[in-house]
Design a protein around this motif. Structure first.
Motif, PDB file in Angstrom:
ATOM      1  N   LEU A   1       1.495   9.415  -4.865  1.00  0.00           N
ATOM      2  CA  LEU A   1       1.473  10.570  -3.962  1.00  0.00           C
ATOM      3  C   LEU A   1       2.706  10.520  -3.064  1.00  0.00           C
ATOM      4  CD1 LEU A   1      -2.281  10.493  -2.890  1.00  0.00           C
ATOM      5  CD2 LEU A   1      -1.212  12.121  -4.449  1.00  0.00           C
ATOM      6  N   PRO A   2       3.857  10.853  -3.610  1.00  0.00           N
ATOM      7  CA  PRO A   2       5.106  10.670  -2.868  1.00  0.00           C
ATOM      8  C   PRO A   2       5.165  11.379  -1.518  1.00  0.00           C
ATOM      9  CG  PRO A   2       5.573  11.189  -5.164  1.00  0.00           C
ATOM     10  CD  PRO A   2       4.111  11.353  -4.968  1.00  0.00           C
ATOM     11  N   PHE A   3       4.606  12.569  -1.416  1.00  0.00           N
ATOM     12  CA  PHE A   3       4.725  13.311  -0.168  1.00  0.00           C
ATOM     13  C   PHE A   3       3.992  12.641   0.986  1.00  0.00           C
ATOM     14  CE2 PHE A   3       0.745  14.877  -1.766  1.00  0.00           C
ATOM     15  CZ  PHE A   3      -0.003  15.204  -0.651  1.00  0.00           C
ATOM     16  N   VAL A   4       2.940  11.880   0.696  1.00  0.00           N
ATOM     17  CA  VAL A   4       2.155  11.219   1.751  1.00  0.00           C
ATOM     18  C   VAL A   4       2.988  10.167   2.468  1.00  0.00           C
ATOM     19  CG1 VAL A   4       0.091   9.829   2.196  1.00  0.00           C
ATOM     20  CG2 VAL A   4      -0.009  11.697   0.550  1.00  0.00           C
ATOM     21  N   VAL A   5       3.880   9.509   1.751  1.00  0.00           N
ATOM     22  CA  VAL A   5       4.700   8.449   2.345  1.00  0.00           C
ATOM     23  C   VAL A   5       5.530   8.991   3.494  1.00  0.00           C
ATOM     24  CG1 VAL A   5       6.598   6.858   1.897  1.00  0.00           C
ATOM     25  CG2 VAL A   5       4.750   7.082   0.262  1.00  0.00           C
ATOM     26  N   PHE A   6       6.076  10.190   3.319  1.00  0.00           N
ATOM     27  CA  PHE A   6       6.915  10.755   4.373  1.00  0.00           C
ATOM     28  C   PHE A   6       6.115  11.034   5.640  1.00  0.00           C
ATOM     29  CE2 PHE A   6       9.389  11.694   0.543  1.00  0.00           C
ATOM     30  CZ  PHE A   6      10.594  11.147   0.922  1.00  0.00           C
ATOM     31  N   PHE A   7       4.851  11.399   5.482  1.00  0.00           N
ATOM     32  CA  PHE A   7       4.008  11.598   6.659  1.00  0.00           C
ATOM     33  C   PHE A   7       3.711  10.269   7.346  1.00  0.00           C
ATOM     34  CE2 PHE A   7       2.969  15.486   4.253  1.00  0.00           C
ATOM     35  CZ  PHE A   7       3.266  16.420   5.238  1.00  0.00           C
ATOM     36  N   THR A   8       3.545   9.195   6.574  1.00  0.00           N
ATOM     37  CA  THR A   8       3.230   7.902   7.179  1.00  0.00           C
ATOM     38  C   THR A   8       4.426   7.267   7.879  1.00  0.00           C
ATOM     39  OG1 THR A   8       3.681   6.623   5.164  1.00  0.00           O
ATOM     40  CG2 THR A   8       1.432   7.445   5.467  1.00  0.00           C
ATOM     41  N   ILE A   9       5.650   7.655   7.495  1.00  0.00           N
ATOM     42  CA  ILE A   9       6.822   7.074   8.150  1.00  0.00           C
ATOM     43  C   ILE A   9       7.397   8.012   9.214  1.00  0.00           C
ATOM     44  CG2 ILE A   9       7.399   5.580   6.221  1.00  0.00           C
ATOM     45  CD1 ILE A   9       9.638   7.462   5.448  1.00  0.00           C
ATOM     46  N   GLY A  10       6.678   9.082   9.499  1.00  0.00           N
ATOM     47  CA  GLY A  10       7.075   9.956  10.600  1.00  0.00           C
ATOM     48  C   GLY A  10       8.092  11.020  10.244  1.00  0.00           C
ATOM     49  N   ARG A  11       8.088  11.502   9.022  1.00  0.00           N
ATOM     50  CA  ARG A  11       9.018  12.558   8.596  1.00  0.00           C
ATOM     51  C   ARG A  11       8.225  13.697   7.939  1.00  0.00           C
ATOM     52  NH1 ARG A  11      13.649   9.746   5.300  1.00  0.00           N
ATOM     53  NH2 ARG A  11      14.640  11.755   5.627  1.00  0.00           N
ATOM     54  N   PRO A  12       7.491  14.471   8.738  1.00  0.00           N
ATOM     55  CA  PRO A  12       6.590  15.479   8.167  1.00  0.00           C
ATOM     56  C   PRO A  12       7.294  16.637   7.463  1.00  0.00           C
ATOM     57  CG  PRO A  12       6.598  15.647  10.556  1.00  0.00           C
ATOM     58  CD  PRO A  12       7.375  14.412  10.202  1.00  0.00           C
ATOM     59  N   LEU A  13       8.433  17.101   7.954  1.00  0.00           N
ATOM     60  CA  LEU A  13       9.120  18.204   7.281  1.00  0.00           C
ATOM     61  C   LEU A  13       9.641  17.771   5.908  1.00  0.00           C
ATOM     62  CD1 LEU A  13      11.045  19.835  10.248  1.00  0.00           C
ATOM     63  CD2 LEU A  13       8.963  20.625   9.124  1.00  0.00           C
ATOM     64  N   THR A  14      10.118  16.568   5.832  1.00  0.00           N
ATOM     65  CA  THR A  14      10.549  16.032   4.554  1.00  0.00           C
ATOM     66  C   THR A  14       9.358  15.877   3.621  1.00  0.00           C
ATOM     67  OG1 THR A  14      12.276  14.815   5.718  1.00  0.00           O
ATOM     68  CG2 THR A  14      11.830  14.164   3.461  1.00  0.00           C
ATOM     69  N   GLY A  15       8.211  15.528   4.186  1.00  0.00           N
ATOM     70  CA  GLY A  15       6.992  15.417   3.396  1.00  0.00           C
ATOM     71  C   GLY A  15       6.572  16.747   2.797  1.00  0.00           C
ATOM     72  N   LEU A  16       6.715  17.820   3.553  1.00  0.00           N
ATOM     73  CA  LEU A  16       6.383  19.142   3.029  1.00  0.00           C
ATOM     74  C   LEU A  16       7.333  19.535   1.902  1.00  0.00           C
ATOM     75  CD1 LEU A  16       5.533  21.118   6.277  1.00  0.00           C
ATOM     76  CD2 LEU A  16       3.961  20.330   4.510  1.00  0.00           C
ATOM     77  N   PHE A  17       8.608  19.263   2.069  1.00  0.00           N
ATOM     78  CA  PHE A  17       9.577  19.557   1.022  1.00  0.00           C
ATOM     79  C   PHE A  17       9.280  18.732  -0.231  1.00  0.00           C
ATOM     80  CE2 PHE A  17      13.655  18.941  -1.141  1.00  0.00           C
ATOM     81  CZ  PHE A  17      13.963  20.270  -1.413  1.00  0.00           C
ATOM     82  N   CYS A  18       8.924  17.485  -0.026  1.00  0.00           N
ATOM     83  CA  CYS A  18       8.589  16.616  -1.154  1.00  0.00           C
ATOM     84  C   CYS A  18       7.330  17.110  -1.857  1.00  0.00           C
ATOM     85  CB  CYS A  18       8.403  15.185  -0.667  1.00  0.00           C
ATOM     86  SG  CYS A  18       8.168  13.997  -1.990  1.00  0.00           S
TER      87      CYS A  18
ATOM     88  N   MET B   1       0.823  -1.191   0.000  1.00  0.00           N
ATOM     89  CA  MET B   1       0.000   0.000   0.000  1.00  0.00           C
ATOM     90  C   MET B   1       0.872   1.262   0.000  1.00  0.00           C
ATOM     91  SD  MET B   1      -2.965   1.085  -0.046  1.00  0.00           S
ATOM     92  CE  MET B   1      -3.990   2.435   0.333  1.00  0.00           C
ATOM     93  N   ARG B   2       1.880   1.261   0.869  1.00  0.00           N
ATOM     94  CA  ARG B   2       2.765   2.428   0.920  1.00  0.00           C
ATOM     95  C   ARG B   2       3.560   2.591  -0.369  1.00  0.00           C
ATOM     96  NH1 ARG B   2       5.256   2.303   7.001  1.00  0.00           N
ATOM     97  NH2 ARG B   2       3.488   3.278   8.024  1.00  0.00           N
ATOM     98  N   LEU B   3       3.855   1.493  -1.031  1.00  0.00           N
ATOM     99  CA  LEU B   3       4.592   1.581  -2.289  1.00  0.00           C
ATOM    100  C   LEU B   3       3.759   2.289  -3.359  1.00  0.00           C
ATOM    101  CD1 LEU B   3       7.162   0.966  -3.829  1.00  0.00           C
ATOM    102  CD2 LEU B   3       6.195  -1.258  -4.411  1.00  0.00           C
ATOM    103  N   LEU B   4       2.478   1.993  -3.411  1.00  0.00           N
ATOM    104  CA  LEU B   4       1.602   2.698  -4.355  1.00  0.00           C
ATOM    105  C   LEU B   4       1.521   4.177  -4.012  1.00  0.00           C
ATOM    106  CD1 LEU B   4      -1.314   0.151  -4.837  1.00  0.00           C
ATOM    107  CD2 LEU B   4       0.461   0.773  -6.469  1.00  0.00           C
ATOM    108  N   LEU B   5       1.447   4.487  -2.726  1.00  0.00           N
ATOM    109  CA  LEU B   5       1.465   5.890  -2.324  1.00  0.00           C
ATOM    110  C   LEU B   5       2.767   6.559  -2.735  1.00  0.00           C
ATOM    111  CD1 LEU B   5      -0.106   5.930   1.247  1.00  0.00           C
ATOM    112  CD2 LEU B   5      -1.020   6.967  -0.823  1.00  0.00           C
ATOM    113  N   ALA B   6       3.866   5.845  -2.606  1.00  0.00           N
ATOM    114  CA  ALA B   6       5.164   6.414  -2.964  1.00  0.00           C
ATOM    115  C   ALA B   6       5.233   6.752  -4.448  1.00  0.00           C
ATOM    116  CB  ALA B   6       6.284   5.443  -2.600  1.00  0.00           C
ATOM    117  N   ILE B   7       4.544   5.990  -5.252  1.00  0.00           N
ATOM    118  CA  ILE B   7       4.579   6.231  -6.692  1.00  0.00           C
ATOM    119  C   ILE B   7       3.602   7.346  -7.090  1.00  0.00           C
ATOM    120  CG2 ILE B   7       4.106   5.199  -8.946  1.00  0.00           C
ATOM    121  CD1 ILE B   7       5.127   2.539  -7.699  1.00  0.00           C
TER     122      ILE B   7
END
Length: 64
Positions: A9-26, A1-7
């Motif tokens: 909606l890439p920014f959502v993956v960073f929020f799911t793995i606990g890296r919100p600032l990286t998610g905003l940059f992405c 499921m996360r792999l599909l998100l990574a492809i």
């Protein structure tokens, strides 16, 4: 499921793995059409590193 998100909606993956600032940059990178492909590759790479870290943590039994 996360792999599909990574492809798709890439920014959502960073929020799911606990890296919100990286998610905003992405998200900022993904907004540009040219930046979407690097953002997707980056998200897949970050997800694989996250999974590897979890496997190592499980193998060590939480010692570190």
């Amino acid at each position: 499921m996360r792999l599909l998100l990574a492809i798709f909606l890439p920014f959502v993956v960073f929020f799911t793995i606990g890296r919100p600032l990286t998610g905003l940059f992405c998200l900022i990178l993904q907004i540009t059409l040219i930046g979407w492909l690097p953002a997707a590759i980056w998200a897949v790479y970050a997800l694989s590193q996250y999974n590897t870290d979890k496997k190592i943590e499980k193998a060590l039994g939480g010692r570190s």
